[in-house]
Design a protein around this motif. Structure first.
Motif, mmCIF file in Angstrom:
data_model
loop_
_atom_site.group_PDB
_atom_site.id
_atom_site.type_symbol
_atom_site.label_atom_id
_atom_site.label_comp_id
_atom_site.label_asym_id
_atom_site.label_seq_id
_atom_site.Cartn_x
_atom_site.Cartn_y
_atom_site.Cartn_z
ATOM 1 N N SER A 101 -6.925 1.070 -7.266
ATOM 2 C CA SER A 101 -6.236 2.365 -7.367
ATOM 3 C C SER A 101 -4.739 2.184 -7.564
ATOM 4 C CB SER A 101 -6.506 3.216 -6.114
ATOM 5 O OG SER A 101 -7.888 3.430 -5.958
ATOM 6 N N CYS B 23 -6.968 6.555 2.803
ATOM 7 C CA CYS B 23 -6.239 6.322 1.555
ATOM 8 C C CYS B 23 -5.256 7.461 1.334
ATOM 9 C CB CYS B 23 -7.203 6.204 0.383
ATOM 10 S SG CYS B 23 -8.290 4.760 0.488
ATOM 11 N N TYR B 24 -4.144 7.155 0.650
ATOM 12 C CA TYR B 24 -3.031 8.086 0.543
ATOM 13 C C TYR B 24 -2.810 8.489 -0.911
ATOM 14 C CZ TYR B 24 -2.303 6.182 5.202
ATOM 15 O OH TYR B 24 -2.473 5.790 6.500
ATOM 16 N N GLY C 124 -11.241 2.485 -8.123
ATOM 17 C CA GLY C 124 -11.094 3.292 -6.919
ATOM 18 C C GLY C 124 -10.996 4.764 -7.256
ATOM 19 N N THR C 125 -9.935 5.416 -6.799
ATOM 20 C CA THR C 125 -9.774 6.857 -7.032
ATOM 21 C C THR C 125 -9.085 7.166 -8.355
ATOM 22 O OG1 THR C 125 -7.668 6.830 -5.838
ATOM 23 C CG2 THR C 125 -9.657 7.313 -4.567
ATOM 24 N N THR D 184 -3.086 -1.660 -2.986
ATOM 25 C CA THR D 184 -4.035 -0.564 -2.822
ATOM 26 C C THR D 184 -3.322 0.673 -2.287
ATOM 27 O OG1 THR D 184 -6.062 0.136 -1.696
ATOM 28 C CG2 THR D 184 -4.635 -1.381 -0.512
ATOM 29 N N LYS D 185 -3.959 1.818 -2.421
ATOM 30 C CA LYS D 185 -3.419 3.051 -1.848
ATOM 31 C C LYS D 185 -3.749 3.194 -0.365
ATOM 32 C CE LYS D 185 -4.165 6.819 -4.171
ATOM 33 N NZ LYS D 185 -4.856 7.878 -4.957
ATOM 34 N N CYS D 186 -4.584 2.313 0.150
ATOM 35 C CA CYS D 186 -5.204 2.543 1.455
ATOM 36 C C CYS D 186 -4.572 1.721 2.578
ATOM 37 C CB CYS D 186 -6.695 2.238 1.368
ATOM 38 S SG CYS D 186 -7.531 3.193 0.071
ATOM 39 N N ASN E 32 0.320 6.106 -5.563
ATOM 40 C CA ASN E 32 -0.184 4.852 -6.099
ATOM 41 C C ASN E 32 0.780 3.705 -5.826
ATOM 42 O OD1 ASN E 32 -2.276 6.364 -7.195
ATOM 43 N ND2 ASN E 32 -1.194 6.661 -9.145
ATOM 44 N N TYR F 86 0.822 -1.198 0.000
ATOM 45 C CA TYR F 86 0.000 0.000 0.000
ATOM 46 C C TYR F 86 0.863 1.257 0.000
ATOM 47 C CZ TYR F 86 0.656 1.054 5.045
ATOM 48 O OH TYR F 86 1.170 1.387 6.265
ATOM 49 N N TYR F 87 0.209 2.384 -0.299
ATOM 50 C CA TYR F 87 0.786 3.730 -0.195
ATOM 51 C C TYR F 87 2.192 3.814 -0.788
ATOM 52 C CZ TYR F 87 1.899 8.260 2.035
ATOM 53 O OH TYR F 87 2.256 9.564 2.283
#
Length: 592
Positions: free
Chosen positions: A317, A290-291, A341-342, A281-283, A294, A258-259
């Motif tokens: 994301s 979430c951050y 996602g985002t 994931t970014k989260c 990517n 993540y992040y």
């Protein structure tokens, strides 16, 4: 600390009359016990190998030392205060006072002080905040070349073994369990190897954090019964390798990136029976946060992701990640899922995976009705389109024939004439396909239930009275003996239309080729057939050397017979022609 010396004791006794021999004996034993306990207590600690200094709880250790007893510490344990030393726990315990994760004060079992070339081994460390930890880089100094090995670290209120700023170090063969956070973690840390450790019953097995945590290798670890097996996150880490780990029965995730965790390689891991296999994931894994960065350009390849209950591979994301040649077979769950996602996450891609179900994902070479090139479970070749249904022992999986391989073919006729060939065929080719590719004329019968039965080779046919027949034998590339095959050449019929699982004790399925197989079709009359190994490349005269005499042999063979088909000693992969001989002569000249 103390110098190694005999303990002084001051013991006084009341005067009086001892009435029995038993009472005298008991009194003497008591006196000896008190003397021994006092002596041992005085000399208990980590004994310096150079000065015999006794290092105890809270002491700065200035030399290599060996623990000779178990220590219980009210604060920190041992503090490393010199370069190039070894702390050997000798199997003894180093115990703090933090019980049941209370975390009332911050204590460490073994803490270093920005030193280099440190080995910490053979300790059992329990009931501290952290088990083993270098001082963070923010406090200054350099920390390189740590070896932390063969320790048991457990019941910590924070982390187990930490590499906070250490580089070029190894954490190997340690066991970490019952730890409130990660069993092993690093933030930051570069060029470290985390290998052959077992981490269980922790919040996390292994955790790497931060953008400056790079070029580390996490391999051959056994991680189970944690909330997650391996986690990489918090503005990185990048360019790390996660290889050959076994990760199972974790509550939420097998591997979680993540992040900003990018350019990492996740290869050859077995990830099974978790809620989720691999998550990108970014989260944050627990917080609903979430951050901005990517998770990108990671490679997920050759993993076995089995029996996870929710997702096999989940990407949200995240972009430009590659999924190659994984076996992703889960029960009542989605094998591969991609969510925008985002951001638009459609730039992720992959190929040659085995899976059954997917969401917003398709392998590059998958058929129109499939998510992956191969499907997880099959019962016959007909279910796999142009691919082969291969018995892998636990289940049958559709496998794509993505490469050509070399198979040796040996045929011994009733008159003992023996020929050999190297045949190039697609991987998993059946016996009939190999014979057809060899150019040899064959004839046989096709039975609905059991498939193809061989009758004739080059017009030499087995008789109806079964006085002899064509026996089917083989040896694998690493074997030097013939084994009678428990299955037929193939293709199979309705009862055996799948690839044999390559176990000589199994009679299910039909033969399918692997690279380096040598198969023998032997008329069951006449002489026995010796083993035929593969010839050494360019050794045309089979004398164990590659030299000018091989070129001469090759030239002679052009006017006689084709050595790619016939040899008295071995099976040759090369087709000997003028171009091969010229290549060999070029090699000989360069080496000369």
């Amino acid at each position: 600390m103390a110098k190694f010396k005999k303990a002084k004791t001051s013991i006084k006794f009341k005067t009086g009359t001892i009435k029995t021999a038993g009472t005298i004996k008991t009194a003497i034993i008591g006196i000896l016990f008190v003397l021994f306990a006092s002596y041992v207590n005085a000399d208990c600690g980590c004994i310096g190998v150079n000065t015999n200094t006794i290092y105890k709880c809270g002491d700065y250790v200035n030399e290599s030392c060996v623990l000779n007893c178990s220590l219980t510490c009210s604060g920190n344990g041992l503090k490393v205060n010199a370069h190039n030393i070894i702390l050997d726990g000798n199997g003894y315990n180093l115990t703090g006072l933090e019980i049941n994760y209370l975390g009332n004060s911050y204590t460490v079992g073994i803490i270093t002080n920005n030193k280099e070339n440190i080995t910490i081994k053979n300790f059992e460390i329990r009931n501290f905040s952290n088990g083993i930890i270098p001082v963070p880089l923010s406090m200054g100094g350099s920390m390189k070349n740590y070896t932390i090995m063969n320790n048991r670290v457990h019941h910590m209120s924070s982390c187990g073994i930490s590499l906070y700023g250490a580089s070029d170090s190894k954490i190997i063969n340690n066991t970490c369990y019952s730890i409130k956070l990660d069993g092993i973690d690093s933030a930051p840390g570069n060029n470290n190897v985390i290998e052959n450790n077992t981490c269980y019953n922790n919040k996390g097995g292994i955790g790497f954090y931060g953008s400056t945590t790079q070029n580390n290798t996490i391999k051959n670890n056994n991680l189970y019964n944690n909330k997650w097996g391996i986690i990489l996150g918090w503005a990185g880490p990048n360019h790390n390798k996660i290889l050959n780990n076994t990760i199972y029965n974790n509550t939420y995730f097998g591997i979680y990136l993540y992040y900003g965790s990018s350019f990492n390689e996740i290869y050859n891991n077995t990830i099974k029976n978790n809620k989720n296999g691999i998550f990108l994931t970014k989260c944050h894994p627990i917080k609903n946060v979430c951050y901005p960065q990517n998770v990108t350009n990671n490679t997920i390849a050759y993993n076995k992701i089995l029996g996870n209950s929710e997702y096999g591979i989940y990407i949200n994301s995240s972009t430009n990640n590659t999924i190659i040649s994984n076996k992703i077979c889960n029960k009542n769950s989605i094998d591969i899922a991609i969510f925008n996602g985002t951001i638009n996450a459609t730039e992720n891609s992959g190929d040659n995976n085995s899976c059954t179900s997917g969401l917003n994902y398709k392998d590059i070479s998958a058929g129109s009705n499939y998510t992956c090139t191969n499907i997880c479970n099959c019962s016959s070749n007909s279910e796999c389109l142009s691919n082969k249904c291969v018995d892998e022992g636990v289940n049958k999986v559709c496998k794509s024939t993505t490469k050509n391989i070399s198979v040796g073919l040996v045929i011994k006729y009733p008159d003992n004439l023996t020929i050999t060939k190297c045949v190039k065929v697609p991987e998993y080719a059946n016996g009939k396909e190999i014979l057809q590719a060899s150019g040899i004329e064959i004839d046989g019968s096709d039975y609905e239930d059991w498939g193809f039965f061989l009758d004739c080779i080059n017009n030499t046919c087995s008789p109806y009275d079964w006085s002899w027949y064509w026996s089917f034998n083989m040896h694998k590339i690493d074997e030097n003996y013939w084994t009678y095959m428990p299955v037929g050449l193939g293709p199979g019929g309705t009862n055996n239309d799948f690839c044999w699982k390559r176990n000589y004790n199994s009679g299910n399925g039909h033969y399918c080729a692997n690279d380096g197989d040598v198969i023998l079709l032997n008329a069951t009359i006449g002489e026995s057939v010796k083993n035929y190994p593969w010839c050494t490349e360019d050794d045309f005269n089979n004398d164990g050397f590659v030299d000018i005499f091989d070129a001469v042999t090759g030239l002679e063979s052009l006017s006689e017979r084709n050595y790619s088909e016939y040899s008295d000693e071995c099976i040759r992969k090369e087709h000997i022609d003028l171009s091969e001989i010229l290549k060999l002569m070029g090699k000989i000249v360069i080496e000369f």
